[in-house]
Design a protein around this motif. Structure first.
Motif, PDB file in Angstrom:
ATOM      1  N   TRP A 114       0.845  -1.198   0.000  1.00 52.93           N
ATOM      2  CA  TRP A 114       0.000   0.000   0.000  1.00 52.93           C
ATOM      3  C   TRP A 114       0.878   1.246   0.000  1.00 52.93           C
ATOM      4  O   TRP A 114       1.836   1.332   0.745  1.00 52.93           O
ATOM      5  CB  TRP A 114      -0.899   0.005   1.226  1.00 52.93           C
ATOM      6  N   GLY A 115       0.517   2.219  -0.838  1.00 53.88           N
ATOM      7  CA  GLY A 115       1.286   3.460  -0.830  1.00 53.88           C
ATOM      8  C   GLY A 115       1.153   4.226  -2.130  1.00 53.88           C
ATOM      9  O   GLY A 115       0.288   3.929  -2.969  1.00 53.88           O
ATOM     10  N   PRO A 116       2.003   5.231  -2.336  1.00 52.94           N
ATOM     11  CA  PRO A 116       1.864   6.152  -3.472  1.00 52.94           C
ATOM     12  C   PRO A 116       1.879   5.481  -4.837  1.00 52.94           C
ATOM     13  O   PRO A 116       1.173   5.928  -5.753  1.00 52.94           O
ATOM     14  CB  PRO A 116       3.065   7.090  -3.305  1.00 52.94           C
ATOM     15  N   SER A 117       2.656   4.435  -5.013  1.00 53.30           N
ATOM     16  CA  SER A 117       2.707   3.785  -6.321  1.00 53.30           C
ATOM     17  C   SER A 117       1.357   3.173  -6.693  1.00 53.30           C
ATOM     18  O   SER A 117       0.902   3.286  -7.843  1.00 53.30           O
ATOM     19  CB  SER A 117       3.796   2.705  -6.342  1.00 53.30           C
ATOM     20  N   LEU A 118       0.719   2.533  -5.738  1.00 53.79           N
ATOM     21  CA  LEU A 118      -0.600   1.959  -5.996  1.00 53.79           C
ATOM     22  C   LEU A 118      -1.615   3.070  -6.253  1.00 53.79           C
ATOM     23  O   LEU A 118      -2.426   2.977  -7.188  1.00 53.79           O
ATOM     24  CB  LEU A 118      -1.045   1.104  -4.818  1.00 53.79           C
ATOM     25  N   HIS A 119      -1.583   4.117  -5.433  1.00 52.09           N
ATOM     26  CA  HIS A 119      -2.521   5.227  -5.620  1.00 52.09           C
ATOM     27  C   HIS A 119      -2.396   5.805  -7.024  1.00 52.09           C
ATOM     28  O   HIS A 119      -3.399   6.050  -7.711  1.00 52.09           O
ATOM     29  CB  HIS A 119      -2.248   6.330  -4.588  1.00 52.09           C
ATOM     30  N   ALA A 120      -1.157   6.028  -7.460  1.00 54.34           N
ATOM     31  CA  ALA A 120      -0.932   6.612  -8.778  1.00 54.34           C
ATOM     32  C   ALA A 120      -1.395   5.683  -9.891  1.00 54.34           C
ATOM     33  O   ALA A 120      -1.982   6.126 -10.890  1.00 54.34           O
ATOM     34  CB  ALA A 120       0.547   6.955  -8.946  1.00 54.34           C
ATOM     35  N   ALA A 121      -1.150   4.385  -9.733  1.00 52.36           N
ATOM     36  CA  ALA A 121      -1.553   3.436 -10.776  1.00 52.36           C
ATOM     37  C   ALA A 121      -3.070   3.399 -10.931  1.00 52.36           C
ATOM     38  O   ALA A 121      -3.592   3.395 -12.054  1.00 52.36           O
ATOM     39  CB  ALA A 121      -1.019   2.047 -10.438  1.00 52.36           C
ATOM     40  N   VAL A 122      -3.796   3.383  -9.806  1.00 56.98           N
ATOM     41  CA  VAL A 122      -5.259   3.347  -9.858  1.00 56.98           C
ATOM     42  C   VAL A 122      -5.792   4.654 -10.437  1.00 56.98           C
ATOM     43  O   VAL A 122      -6.713   4.661 -11.274  1.00 56.98           O
ATOM     44  CB  VAL A 122      -5.842   3.079  -8.456  1.00 56.98           C
ATOM     45  N   LEU A 123      -5.214   5.775 -10.011  1.00 55.07           N
ATOM     46  CA  LEU A 123      -5.676   7.073 -10.505  1.00 55.07           C
ATOM     47  C   LEU A 123      -5.418   7.225 -12.000  1.00 55.07           C
ATOM     48  O   LEU A 123      -6.313   7.584 -12.766  1.00 55.07           O
ATOM     49  CB  LEU A 123      -4.977   8.193  -9.728  1.00 55.07           C
ATOM     50  N   ASP A 124      -4.204   6.942 -12.424  1.00 60.35           N
ATOM     51  CA  ASP A 124      -3.833   7.220 -13.816  1.00 60.35           C
ATOM     52  C   ASP A 124      -4.576   6.344 -14.811  1.00 60.35           C
ATOM     53  O   ASP A 124      -4.840   6.767 -15.939  1.00 60.35           O
ATOM     54  CB  ASP A 124      -2.321   7.071 -13.992  1.00 60.35           C
ATOM     55  N   ARG A 125      -4.940   5.140 -14.427  1.00 62.01           N
ATOM     56  CA  ARG A 125      -5.677   4.285 -15.358  1.00 62.01           C
ATOM     57  C   ARG A 125      -7.150   4.687 -15.453  1.00 62.01           C
ATOM     58  O   ARG A 125      -7.886   4.158 -16.278  1.00 62.01           O
ATOM     59  CB  ARG A 125      -5.576   2.823 -14.955  1.00 62.01           C
ATOM     60  N   LEU A 139      -5.777  14.781  -6.019  1.00 64.05           N
ATOM     61  CA  LEU A 139      -6.407  13.463  -5.955  1.00 64.05           C
ATOM     62  C   LEU A 139      -5.494  12.434  -5.292  1.00 64.05           C
ATOM     63  O   LEU A 139      -5.961  11.561  -4.550  1.00 64.05           O
ATOM     64  CB  LEU A 139      -6.802  13.001  -7.352  1.00 64.05           C
ATOM     65  N   LEU A 140      -4.196  12.530  -5.543  1.00 68.37           N
ATOM     66  CA  LEU A 140      -3.262  11.622  -4.874  1.00 68.37           C
ATOM     67  C   LEU A 140      -3.195  11.915  -3.381  1.00 68.37           C
ATOM     68  O   LEU A 140      -3.065  10.998  -2.559  1.00 68.37           O
ATOM     69  CB  LEU A 140      -1.872  11.743  -5.504  1.00 68.37           C
ATOM     70  N   ALA A 141      -3.278  13.191  -3.012  1.00 67.88           N
ATOM     71  CA  ALA A 141      -3.277  13.544  -1.585  1.00 67.88           C
ATOM     72  C   ALA A 141      -4.522  12.985  -0.896  1.00 67.88           C
ATOM     73  O   ALA A 141      -4.453  12.520   0.256  1.00 67.88           O
ATOM     74  CB  ALA A 141      -3.212  15.062  -1.424  1.00 67.88           C
ATOM     75  N   ALA A 143      -6.148  10.246  -1.876  1.00 72.54           N
ATOM     76  CA  ALA A 143      -5.944   8.802  -1.790  1.00 72.54           C
ATOM     77  C   ALA A 143      -5.048   8.432  -0.613  1.00 72.54           C
ATOM     78  O   ALA A 143      -5.251   7.397   0.041  1.00 72.54           O
ATOM     79  CB  ALA A 143      -5.356   8.280  -3.096  1.00 72.54           C
ATOM     80  N   ALA A 144      -4.060   9.281  -0.328  1.00 72.60           N
ATOM     81  CA  ALA A 144      -3.145   9.004   0.784  1.00 72.60           C
ATOM     82  C   ALA A 144      -3.855   9.065   2.135  1.00 72.60           C
ATOM     83  O   ALA A 144      -3.375   8.484   3.115  1.00 72.60           O
ATOM     84  CB  ALA A 144      -1.982   9.992   0.750  1.00 72.60           C
ATOM     85  N   ARG A 145      -4.993   9.749   2.190  1.00 74.64           N
ATOM     86  CA  ARG A 145      -5.742   9.858   3.452  1.00 74.64           C
ATOM     87  C   ARG A 145      -6.728   8.706   3.649  1.00 74.64           C
ATOM     88  O   ARG A 145      -7.308   8.560   4.726  1.00 74.64           O
ATOM     89  CB  ARG A 145      -6.510  11.181   3.497  1.00 74.64           C
ATOM     90  N   VAL A 146      -6.929   7.923   2.614  1.00 76.83           N
ATOM     91  CA  VAL A 146      -7.900   6.822   2.696  1.00 76.83           C
ATOM     92  C   VAL A 146      -7.281   5.651   3.458  1.00 76.83           C
ATOM     93  O   VAL A 146      -6.158   5.228   3.153  1.00 76.83           O
ATOM     94  CB  VAL A 146      -8.306   6.371   1.276  1.00 76.83           C
ATOM     95  N   PRO A 147      -7.972   5.103   4.442  1.00 68.54           N
ATOM     96  CA  PRO A 147      -7.441   3.928   5.149  1.00 68.54           C
ATOM     97  C   PRO A 147      -7.348   2.728   4.211  1.00 68.54           C
ATOM     98  O   PRO A 147      -8.323   2.426   3.508  1.00 68.54           O
ATOM     99  CB  PRO A 147      -8.464   3.674   6.258  1.00 68.54           C
ATOM    100  N   PRO A 148      -6.237   2.040   4.183  1.00 67.45           N
ATOM    101  CA  PRO A 148      -6.160   0.850   3.324  1.00 67.45           C
ATOM    102  C   PRO A 148      -7.222  -0.182   3.665  1.00 67.45           C
ATOM    103  O   PRO A 148      -7.690  -0.907   2.778  1.00 67.45           O
ATOM    104  CB  PRO A 148      -4.742   0.322   3.564  1.00 67.45           C
ATOM    105  N   ALA A 149      -7.623  -0.239   4.931  1.00 60.47           N
ATOM    106  CA  ALA A 149      -8.663  -1.198   5.318  1.00 60.47           C
ATOM    107  C   ALA A 149      -9.970  -0.923   4.587  1.00 60.47           C
ATOM    108  O   ALA A 149     -10.714  -1.854   4.253  1.00 60.47           O
ATOM    109  CB  ALA A 149      -8.890  -1.142   6.824  1.00 60.47           C
TER     110      ALA A 149
END
Length: 229
Positions: A114-125, A139-141, A143-149
């Motif tokens: 979990w982290g920025p790489s996943l957030h960016a991949a989901v956002l960019d696609r 939007l990435l900021a 995503a970083a606030r969303v609990p992975p759970a």
């Protein structure tokens, strides 16, 4: 008539801003639900129950917009609380996740990386063309606030859910809006979903996974046709 928008997984409510600005009434037109940073539980059924309570507080039925995972939530609201939904627009979602090829990989990555790489991949696609840098940063900021759970729980519940048996009970006018360049969902997914809804129009536009941001005029036109029915 109020409009309520439910964004997809890891997608900030801000994603409805361009559409809201183009609708009569301006920027406050769409009540966008920030369900990912709200307290859990986050199964589809739980989020739908929370959205239903939010609509109840408005005191009248709404036009409900659901995007991606938010579309699954919106369809669940319309099926379980038809008194709350006058019109339904579902954008780039489906009746189930069979054929949604990367959901298990995403679930594994949430658990292990979990982290920025996943957030960016989901956002960019989610977009056919690159986002403006300022919007992408915001939007990435978010995503970083969303609990992975929250992401793990909602996507697991969506993976295991097939809405097909419930769709025939959604009798309000509906539109399935789909971007043909979506890298996550196919036009076949959209067509199948539209065929299961009793009163539904399928509108395909030349966008990615987020047509209401990428093609605002077509979305406004689809909404106008929907609300005229």
């Amino acid at each position: 008539m109020p409009v309520v928008g439910i964004p997809g997984t890891l997608c900030a409510p801000e994603i409805f801003d361009r559409l809201a600005a183009a609708l009569p009434g301006g920027s406050d037109t769409v009540d966008a639900v920030d369900w990912l940073t709200a307290p859990g539980p986050w199964r589809i059924e739980d989020v739908a129950a929370s959205v239903s309570r939010r609509i109840e507080a408005l005191g009248e039925p709404v036009t409900l917009l659901g995007h991606s995972t938010g579309g699954c939530v919106a369809a669940t609201v319309a099926a379980t609380r038809p008194d709350l939904v006058s019109h339904l627009l579902l954008a780039n979602t489906g009746a189930h996740m069979r054929g949604h090829g990367d959901v298990d990989r995403i679930l594994t990555t949430i658990t292990e990386d979990w982290g920025p790489s996943l957030h960016a991949a989901v956002l960019d696609r989610s977009f056919a063309t690159p986002l403006p840098s300022g919007l992408r940063t915001r939007l990435l900021a978010y995503a970083a606030r969303v609990p992975p759970a929250a992401v793990l729980e909602v996507l697991t519940s969506q993976r295991d859910l097939d809405l097909t048996p419930k769709l025939a009970s959604i009798t309000c006018p509906a539109t399935v809006l789909h971007g043909s360049h979506d890298r996550a969902r196919s036009v076949a997914d959209a067509r199948y979903l539209a065929e299961q809804l009793p009163d539904c129009e399928l509108t395909v536009v030349a966008t990615g996974h987020t047509p209401f941001w990428e093609d605002v005029p077509s979305t406004v036109a689809a909404l106008e046709r929907l609300r005229a029915r």
